[in-house]
Motif scaffolding. Sequence first.
Motif, short mmCIF file in Angstrom:
data_model
loop_
_atom_site.label_atom_id
_atom_site.label_comp_id
_atom_site.label_asym_id
_atom_site.label_seq_id
_atom_site.Cartn_x
_atom_site.Cartn_y
_atom_site.Cartn_z
N SER A 43 47.82 -68.58 -59.55
CA SER A 43 47.53 -68.53 -58.33
C SER A 43 46.74 -67.25 -57.84
O SER A 43 45.62 -67.27 -57.34
N CYS A 44 46.99 -66.20 -58.57
CA CYS A 44 46.09 -64.73 -58.27
C CYS A 44 44.77 -64.70 -58.90
O CYS A 44 43.69 -64.55 -58.31
N SER A 45 44.82 -65.67 -60.09
CA SER A 45 43.61 -65.74 -60.93
C SER A 45 42.58 -66.63 -60.00
O SER A 45 41.35 -66.28 -59.90
N SER A 46 43.01 -67.61 -59.19
CA SER A 46 42.16 -68.50 -58.50
C SER A 46 41.79 -67.97 -57.28
O SER A 46 40.81 -68.36 -56.65
N SER A 47 42.51 -67.04 -56.69
CA SER A 47 42.22 -66.58 -55.30
C SER A 47 41.67 -65.21 -55.47
O SER A 47 41.19 -64.78 -54.11
N ALA A 48 41.68 -64.19 -56.63
CA ALA A 48 41.29 -62.96 -56.48
C ALA A 48 39.84 -63.01 -56.55
O ALA A 48 39.04 -63.88 -56.87
N ALA A 49 39.10 -61.76 -55.98
CA ALA A 49 37.84 -61.67 -56.00
C ALA A 49 37.23 -61.71 -57.50
O ALA A 49 37.87 -61.50 -58.37
N ARG A 50 35.95 -62.23 -57.40
CA ARG A 50 35.40 -62.07 -58.99
C ARG A 50 34.76 -60.92 -59.34
O ARG A 50 33.97 -60.28 -58.51
N PRO A 56 38.38 -62.81 -62.71
CA PRO A 56 39.09 -62.31 -61.46
C PRO A 56 38.97 -60.73 -61.69
O PRO A 56 39.23 -60.06 -62.78
N CYS A 64 47.29 -58.75 -56.28
CA CYS A 64 48.01 -59.92 -55.71
C CYS A 64 49.43 -60.08 -56.77
O CYS A 64 50.35 -60.60 -56.11
N LYS A 68 53.14 -60.24 -55.44
CA LYS A 68 54.27 -61.49 -55.64
C LYS A 68 55.62 -60.84 -56.67
O LYS A 68 56.25 -61.72 -57.00
#
Length: 87
Positions: A43-50, A56, A64, A68
């Motif tokens: 979840s964090c990998s897909s939503s974190a800034a790049r 990520p 993130c 959690k």
Amino acid sequence: MTEKQLIMTALLAMACQSAAFAATNASAPPSGGNAALEAAMASCSSSAARDSHGGPDMRAMDACMQAKGFTRPAGPPPNDGKPGPQQ
């Protein structure tokens, strides 16, 4: 080939086979793992800034994960053979 040589050859083959089996299974991750941790990481990998490499951003990822309920272990991160960020 004598019976003694045949037995010794069979034993050597079994020893080599078991050593190879143990080596391949030693590096495999344990089955079952921590499903909650894996879900949080995904979840964090897909939503974190790049970052500049498209992966990520580690600061965003850490924030993130902490939100959690997971914190990074103390100490330097493991080296997976990739070069670290240039500072």
